[in-house]
Design an enzyme around this catalytic site. Structure first.
Site, mmCIF file in Angstrom:
data_model
loop_
_atom_site.group_PDB
_atom_site.id
_atom_site.type_symbol
_atom_site.label_atom_id
_atom_site.label_comp_id
_atom_site.label_asym_id
_atom_site.label_seq_id
_atom_site.Cartn_x
_atom_site.Cartn_y
_atom_site.Cartn_z
ATOM 1 N N ASP A 51 0.831 -1.050 -0.014
ATOM 2 C CA ASP A 51 -0.150 0.044 0.015
ATOM 3 C C ASP A 51 1.055 1.248 0.020
ATOM 4 O OD1 ASP A 51 -2.898 -0.806 1.296
ATOM 5 O OD2 ASP A 51 -1.212 -2.294 1.784
ATOM 6 N N ASP A 117 -6.556 4.829 -4.526
ATOM 7 C CA ASP A 117 -6.467 3.880 -3.549
ATOM 8 C C ASP A 117 -5.369 2.898 -4.168
ATOM 9 O OD1 ASP A 117 -6.739 1.512 -1.823
ATOM 10 O OD2 ASP A 117 -8.937 1.584 -1.959
ATOM 11 N N LEU A 119 -3.869 0.340 -3.004
ATOM 12 C CA LEU A 119 -4.162 -1.343 -3.043
ATOM 13 C C LEU A 119 -5.699 -1.285 -2.300
ATOM 14 C CD1 LEU A 119 -1.592 -3.945 -1.600
ATOM 15 C CD2 LEU A 119 -4.020 -4.312 -1.995
ATOM 16 N N THR A 122 -7.037 -4.886 0.996
ATOM 17 C CA THR A 122 -5.620 -5.126 1.607
ATOM 18 C C THR A 122 -5.853 -6.393 2.673
ATOM 19 O OG1 THR A 122 -4.977 -2.805 1.528
ATOM 20 C CG2 THR A 122 -3.888 -4.199 3.253
ATOM 21 N N THR A 195 -19.767 -7.117 0.892
ATOM 22 C CA THR A 195 -18.501 -7.163 1.791
ATOM 23 C C THR A 195 -18.234 -8.589 2.265
ATOM 24 O OG1 THR A 195 -17.072 -6.341 3.603
ATOM 25 C CG2 THR A 195 -19.320 -6.403 4.004
ATOM 26 N N HIS A 198 -16.301 -6.657 6.446
ATOM 27 C CA HIS A 198 -16.796 -5.410 7.026
ATOM 28 C C HIS A 198 -18.390 -5.728 7.093
ATOM 29 C CE1 HIS A 198 -12.938 -3.870 5.352
ATOM 30 N NE2 HIS A 198 -12.708 -3.689 6.731
ATOM 31 N N GLY A 220 -12.951 -5.806 -1.504
ATOM 32 C CA GLY A 220 -12.639 -4.827 -2.231
ATOM 33 C C GLY A 220 -13.744 -4.086 -3.056
ATOM 34 N N LYS A 224 -15.727 -5.431 -6.751
ATOM 35 C CA LYS A 224 -17.034 -5.664 -6.912
ATOM 36 C C LYS A 224 -17.611 -4.861 -8.015
ATOM 37 C CE LYS A 224 -17.720 -5.296 -2.127
ATOM 38 N NZ LYS A 224 -16.487 -6.055 -1.496
HETATM 39 P P1 AMP Z 1 -14.920 -4.320 1.336
HETATM 40 O O1 AMP Z 1 -16.112 -4.677 0.835
HETATM 41 O O2 AMP Z 1 -15.139 -4.912 2.818
HETATM 42 O O3 AMP Z 1 -13.721 -5.061 1.151
HETATM 43 O O4 AMP Z 1 -14.905 -2.868 1.406
HETATM 44 C C1 AMP Z 1 -14.590 -2.187 0.309
HETATM 45 C C2 AMP Z 1 -13.665 -1.052 0.801
HETATM 46 O O5 AMP Z 1 -13.962 -0.169 1.674
HETATM 47 C C3 AMP Z 1 -12.016 -1.521 1.098
HETATM 48 O O6 AMP Z 1 -11.281 -0.566 0.821
HETATM 49 C C4 AMP Z 1 -12.147 -1.462 2.606
HETATM 50 O O7 AMP Z 1 -11.129 -1.308 3.197
HETATM 51 C C5 AMP Z 1 -13.264 -0.348 2.956
HETATM 52 N N1 AMP Z 1 -14.080 -0.544 4.083
HETATM 53 C C6 AMP Z 1 -15.163 -0.755 4.266
HETATM 54 N N2 AMP Z 1 -15.781 -1.026 5.226
HETATM 55 C C7 AMP Z 1 -14.970 -0.720 6.190
HETATM 56 C C8 AMP Z 1 -14.424 -0.427 7.623
HETATM 57 N N3 AMP Z 1 -15.573 -0.910 8.515
HETATM 58 N N4 AMP Z 1 -13.413 -0.200 8.148
HETATM 59 C C9 AMP Z 1 -12.328 0.277 7.265
HETATM 60 N N5 AMP Z 1 -12.271 -0.059 5.802
HETATM 61 C C10 AMP Z 1 -13.665 -0.180 5.418
HETATM 62 MG MG MG Z 2 -9.994 0.456 -0.453
HETATM 63 MG MG MG Z 3 -6.345 0.835 0.140
#
Ligand code: AMP
Ligand code: MG
Ligand code: MG
Length: 309
Positions: A51, A117, A119, A122, A195, A198, A220, A224
């Site tokens: 990153d 962004d 990466l 991550t 997600t 998250h 990511g 998606k």
């Molecule tokens: P995900 O679908 O959970 O992979 O999230 C998509 C993007 O949003 C990624 O960059 C995640 O790091 C960020 N993201 C989503 N929810 C959160 C959270 N609760 N805390 C930190 N980053 C999040």
């Molecule tokens: Mg991201």
């Molecule tokens: Mg990132």
């Protein structure tokens, strides 16, 4: 239009080359086996050496060629000069050959905001879910996402052929989207992508309210959106804060370039001005078609929990 390309086209042509360089950095850090993982402030919120180096590479390369751009990257990094081997000065020639949509042909460098962004995905990167990983560069003008680049550093990695590893998608609403084959989910199937790391009750309640035929849980935001434009999913539903402007700007531009939409859960567009708050507080709803259907299914309780900016 090869003589004197518009600034927007020159920035996109550079962003394409820079995203490919960032993708190669992401691969080489993985190969080294030394990920240098740091926990950031949130839950499941990680940063790795990839990153950090990818962001340094992207920001330094773009600002060297375009010093008047406003560039906003995800990672908080010390203010130090990037090493010379991180700099990419190439440009994608085929992008320079395309004609800029007329509404952007006079845009000036200082009017553009670039969301980076380095990466995306991550957590998945650290877990070896490599096809979830993307590098995202979004370009905004007057608060709107007008161009996007998505690099997938590990595209085709399941084939095990290093030579064909990685690809780059890009798009500009009004011009089109390139680097992939646009496909739609067959039939009327509602396949929701959301997600994997998250989630919470509101997130899953909202997915259920869409009455999906199938739910895919992957990492990511970039990943998606690629699923949407390649006919693997019909809607990206994330009824929670967490995604930030750098997660959505580039992907939104590519999605809009093929006729799709990305909004918050209320159906309101996000703004990408330089001074907006970074968090997409009212969630993410993205579709290629039938946006209205999905927006209409969001439960009142979710709408009350997530207020628009
Ligand atoms: P995900 O679908 O959970 O992979 O999230 C998509 C993007 O949003 C990624 O960059 C995640 O790091 C960020 N993201 C989503 N929810 C959160 C959270 N609760 N805390 C930190 N980053 C999040
Ligand atoms: Mg991201
Ligand atoms: Mg990132």
């Amino acid at each position: 239009m090869s003589g004197n390309p518009a600034v927007v086209m020159r920035v996109v042509a550079s962003a394409y080359a820079v995203a490919e360089k960032a993708g190669s950095i992401v691969r080489s850090v993985l190969r080294s086996g030394e990920l240098g993982i740091v926990q950031k402030t949130g839950v499941n919120d990680l940063q790795t050496l990839a990153d950090r180096l990818a962001q340094q590479s992207i920001c330094a390369s773009l600002s060297r060629r375009f010093p008047k751009l406003t560039i906003i990257g995800e990672e908080d990094l010390p203010d130090e000069e990037a090493k010379e081997d991180l700099i990419e000065d190439g440009q994608a020639e085929d992008i320079l050959q395309k004609t800029c949509p007329v509404q952007y042909s006079d845009v000036k460098e200082e009017e553009l905001v670039v969301w980076v962004d380095p990466l995306d995905g991550t957590k998945e990167y650290t877990e070896g879910l490599l096809d979830n990983v993307t590098v995202l560069i979004g370009i905004a003008y007057k608060g709107k996402a007008i161009a996007g680049v998505i690099n997938q550093p590990f595209y085709n990695y399941q084939l095990g052929a290093e030579a064909d590893l990685g690809r780059t998608l890009w798009g500009i609403p009004g011009l089109g989207a390139f680097g992939f084959q646009l496909q739609e989910v067959p039939g009327e199937r509602r396949i929701i992508t959301t997600t994997r790391s998250h989630s919470n009750k509101i997130v899953t309640d909202c997915v259920d309210a869409m009455e999906p035929h199938e739910v895919i849980r992957v990492g990511g935001a970039g990943n998606k959106i690629v699923q949407l434009v390649e006919g693997k999913a019909s809607a990206y539903v994330f009824a929670s804060p967490g995604c930030k402007k750098w997660d959505t700007c580039g992907p939104e531009a590519i999605l809009r370039a093929v006729g799709g939409e990305l909004t918050d859960m209320h159906g309101n567009a996000y703004s990408y001005h330089a001074n907006v708050k970074h968090m997409n507080s009212a969630g993410v709803l993205a579709t290629l078609h039938n946006h209205q259907y999905y927006a209409s299914r969001v439960p009142q309780s979710v709408l009350q929990a997530l207020t628009s900016d």
